[in-house]
Write an enzyme that holds these catalytic residues in place. Structure first.
Site, PDB file in Angstrom:
ATOM      1  N   PHE A 173      44.927  39.987  38.495  1.00 20.11           N
ATOM      2  CA  PHE A 173      43.727  40.397  39.228  1.00 20.11           C
ATOM      3  C   PHE A 173      43.995  41.733  39.928  1.00 20.11           C
ATOM      4  O   PHE A 173      45.151  42.135  40.121  1.00 20.11           O
ATOM      5  CB  PHE A 173      43.350  39.304  40.237  1.00 20.11           C
ATOM      6  CG  PHE A 173      42.068  39.582  40.979  1.00 20.11           C
ATOM      7  CD1 PHE A 173      40.872  39.709  40.298  1.00 20.11           C
ATOM      8  CD2 PHE A 173      42.058  39.709  42.360  1.00 20.11           C
ATOM      9  CE1 PHE A 173      39.688  39.957  40.978  1.00 20.11           C
ATOM     10  CE2 PHE A 173      40.884  39.951  43.054  1.00 20.11           C
ATOM     11  CZ  PHE A 173      39.692  40.082  42.354  1.00 20.11           C
ATOM     12  N   ASN A 175      44.058  42.816  42.853  1.00 19.30           N
ATOM     13  CA  ASN A 175      44.837  42.908  44.098  1.00 19.30           C
ATOM     14  C   ASN A 175      46.303  42.512  43.919  1.00 19.30           C
ATOM     15  O   ASN A 175      47.057  42.487  44.901  1.00 19.30           O
ATOM     16  CB  ASN A 175      44.203  42.056  45.198  1.00 19.30           C
ATOM     17  CG  ASN A 175      44.286  40.563  44.940  1.00 19.30           C
ATOM     18  OD1 ASN A 175      44.785  40.116  43.911  1.00 19.30           O
ATOM     19  ND2 ASN A 175      43.778  39.772  45.880  1.00 19.30           N
ATOM     20  N   LYS A 176      46.721  42.206  42.699  1.00 22.42           N
ATOM     21  CA  LYS A 176      48.091  41.756  42.487  1.00 22.42           C
ATOM     22  C   LYS A 176      49.054  42.942  42.357  1.00 22.42           C
ATOM     23  O   LYS A 176      48.640  44.093  42.253  1.00 22.42           O
ATOM     24  CB  LYS A 176      48.168  40.851  41.257  1.00 22.42           C
ATOM     25  CG  LYS A 176      47.357  39.566  41.407  1.00 22.42           C
ATOM     26  CD  LYS A 176      47.783  38.786  42.642  1.00 22.42           C
ATOM     27  CE  LYS A 176      47.124  37.418  42.766  1.00 22.42           C
ATOM     28  NZ  LYS A 176      45.710  37.473  43.129  1.00 22.42           N
ATOM     29  N   ILE A 177      50.359  42.652  42.342  1.00 17.75           N
ATOM     30  CA  ILE A 177      51.375  43.699  42.323  1.00 17.75           C
ATOM     31  C   ILE A 177      51.189  44.603  41.118  1.00 17.75           C
ATOM     32  O   ILE A 177      51.255  45.832  41.218  1.00 17.75           O
ATOM     33  CB  ILE A 177      52.783  43.086  42.358  1.00 17.75           C
ATOM     34  CG1 ILE A 177      53.013  42.385  43.707  1.00 17.75           C
ATOM     35  CG2 ILE A 177      53.865  44.156  42.128  1.00 17.75           C
ATOM     36  CD1 ILE A 177      54.315  41.612  43.792  1.00 17.75           C
TER      37      ILE A 177
END
Length: 353
Positions: A173, A175-177
Site C-alpha cells: 500500500f 504508506n508502506k516502506i
C-alpha cells in the site's frame, strides 16, 4: 487542506516511471506481464526466500496464505489483539475464528500468552511485526513446532525483516516502506504452498478446461504496472531502510527529553515512528493546526464491532490504544522537517525550542 507534513507519502525517486513506461509500451499490462515475475523473483531473492507470489493487497496475501495452509471453518488462528483489522478479517474470510492474544510492551504479540490460547482447533499462529518491530520469532517457532502449528507472518509493516515462518505476507500500500500504490506479496520456501497461492489468486483455472474451477478462489492478481513500480522500489530497499534508520535516530534525539512523551522500544526497521503522549487528543489537534498529520494507534480487536467481547478484560492493547500515536514517517523526511515537528511538540508541552 493537505498537510504540510503528512503522516506518510511514497518515495518514487528510482526507476519507477521508466519501468511503468516500458511496461505500457510493451503492451503487457495485465497480471500476465513479465514484470510480475520479475518483481516476485527480486523480492524473494532480497529476503533469501525461494518463492514469491504477488497479489492485489496485503489482506489478499494473508487470505491466500491461510487458504493455502488449509485453514477453514472450525479452525482457529492465533492473532494479536493489537493489530490492523485486516489480520482478523483474513481469518474470518476463510470461515475460521481469530483468537486474540494481548501485546507486550513493544506492541508485538505477547509470546508468553500464546500457549494458553491454543486449543485442539488451533491451526496457525499469525505474528505481526508491529510498526517494524520484529516479533520474538524463535520462541514463536518453538511453540509452533511443539504444537504442530503453522506460522503466517504479517510483515506488512516490516519490509527488510527476514521471514522465518511458513509464509510471510507483505503489503505494498502507498504508506508502506516500499509500495506499488496497492498490492501485496507472499513469500515461502515451500514450492507446494507457492503453487497453491498462485492457483488461488488467479481464480483456480483448471488445466482440464479453460473455464473449469474446482475450488472457491479469488481474483487477487497484481497488474504488471503495479509490479513495475514495486520492482523499482525493491532495487532501492537498502537505501530506503538506511534513510528511515536516520529518521528514527533524529526523532529519538528530538523527543527524548519531553516529559509528556514516552518513547517506544527501538524498531528493527522503521515503518512508523510511534510514541505515547499525554493529552493525546489535544496534541494531535494542535499539530494538525500546525500542518502536521498524526495517526492514533490501532483499536484493539476485541473492541471492534465484528469481534466485540463484552467481557473483555483490561489489557495492554487497550492502554496503548488510548494514548499512542505516530508521527510523519516517510523516506524523504528531512532533518529540517523533523526539527519543525519536534519543535511544535515541544511548544505544545511548553518546553524551550
Amino acid at each position: 487542506m493537505p498537510y504540510r507534513y503528512p503522516v506518510s507519502q511514497p518515495c518514487l525517486e528510482g526507476r519507477e516511471l521508466e519501468y511503468v513506461t516500458e511496461t505500457v509500451g510493451g503492451g503487457w499490462i495485465s497480471s500476465q506481464g513479465p514484470r510480475v515475475r520479475e518483481f516476485e523473483r527480486a523480492f524473494a531473492e532480497y529476503n533469501g526466500v525461494a518463492h514469491g507470489v504477488a497479489c492485489s493487497s496485503g489482506t489478499a496475501a494473508l487470505t491466500l496464505a491461510l487458504r493455502a495452509l488449509g485453514v477453514g471453518p472450525g479452525d482457529e488462528v492465533i492473532v494479536p489483539e493489537f493489530t490492523m483489522i485486516a489480520c482478523a478479517w483474513a481469518v474470518t474470510y476463510t470461515g475460521a475464528t481469530p483468537v486474540f492474544v494481548d501485546c507486550g510492551d513493544d506492541l508485538d504479540i505477547d509470546v508468553s500468552r500464546i500457549e494458553e490460547k491454543i486449543t485442539p482447533r488451533t491451526k496457525v499462529i499469525m505474528p505481526v511485526h508491529i510498526y517494524g518491530r520484529r516479533c520474538a520469532m524463535p520462541a514463536i517457532m518453538d511453540i509452533a513446532f511443539n504444537y504442530n502449528l503453522r506460522v503466517v507472518e504479517d510483515s506488512a509493516e516490516a519490509h527488510g525483516v527476514r521471514p522465518v515462518g511458513d509464509i510471510a505476507c507483505f503489503s505494498l500500500f502507498a504508506n508502506k516502506i516500499i509500495t506499488a500504490g496497492e498490492g501485496g506479496i507472499c513469500l515461502t520456501d515451500d514450492p507446494r504452498l507457492a503453487a497453491q497461492m498462485a492457483h488461488l489468486r488467479g481464480m483456480a483455472f483448471s488445466s482440464e478446461h479453460n473455464f473449469l474451477h474446482k475450488k472457491l478462489a479469488y481474483n487477487f492478481r497484481m497488474t504488471a504496472m503495479q509490479a513495475a513500480v514495486a520492482l523499482a522500489q525493491v532495487e532501492r530497499l537498502d537505501d530506503i531502510l538506511a534513510a528511515r534508520r536516520e529518521i528514527e535516530r533524529r526523532y529519538d534525539l528530538g523527543l527524548k527529553d519531553i516529559p509528556g512523551i514516552t518513547l517506544m522500544p527501538p524498531r528493527d526497521v522503521l515503518w512508523m515512528y510511534d510514541v505515547r503522549a499525554e493529552r493525546r487528543g489535544e496534541l494531535c489537534a494542535f499539530l494538525a493546526a500546525e500542518g502536521i498529520e498524526t495517526r492514533v494507534f490501532f483499536k484493539p480487536m476485541s473492541r471492534q464491532p465484528g469481534y466485540y467481547d463484552p467481557g473483555w478484560p483490561s489489557l495492554k492493547a487497550n492502554r496503548f490504544s488510548e494514548d499512542g500515536l505516530y508521527l510523519p514517517t516517510y523516506t524523504s523526511l528531512t532533518a529540517a522537517d523533523q526539527e519543525y515537528v519536534t519543535g511544535r511538540i515541544r511548544a505544545f508541552y511548553d518546553l524551550p525550542q
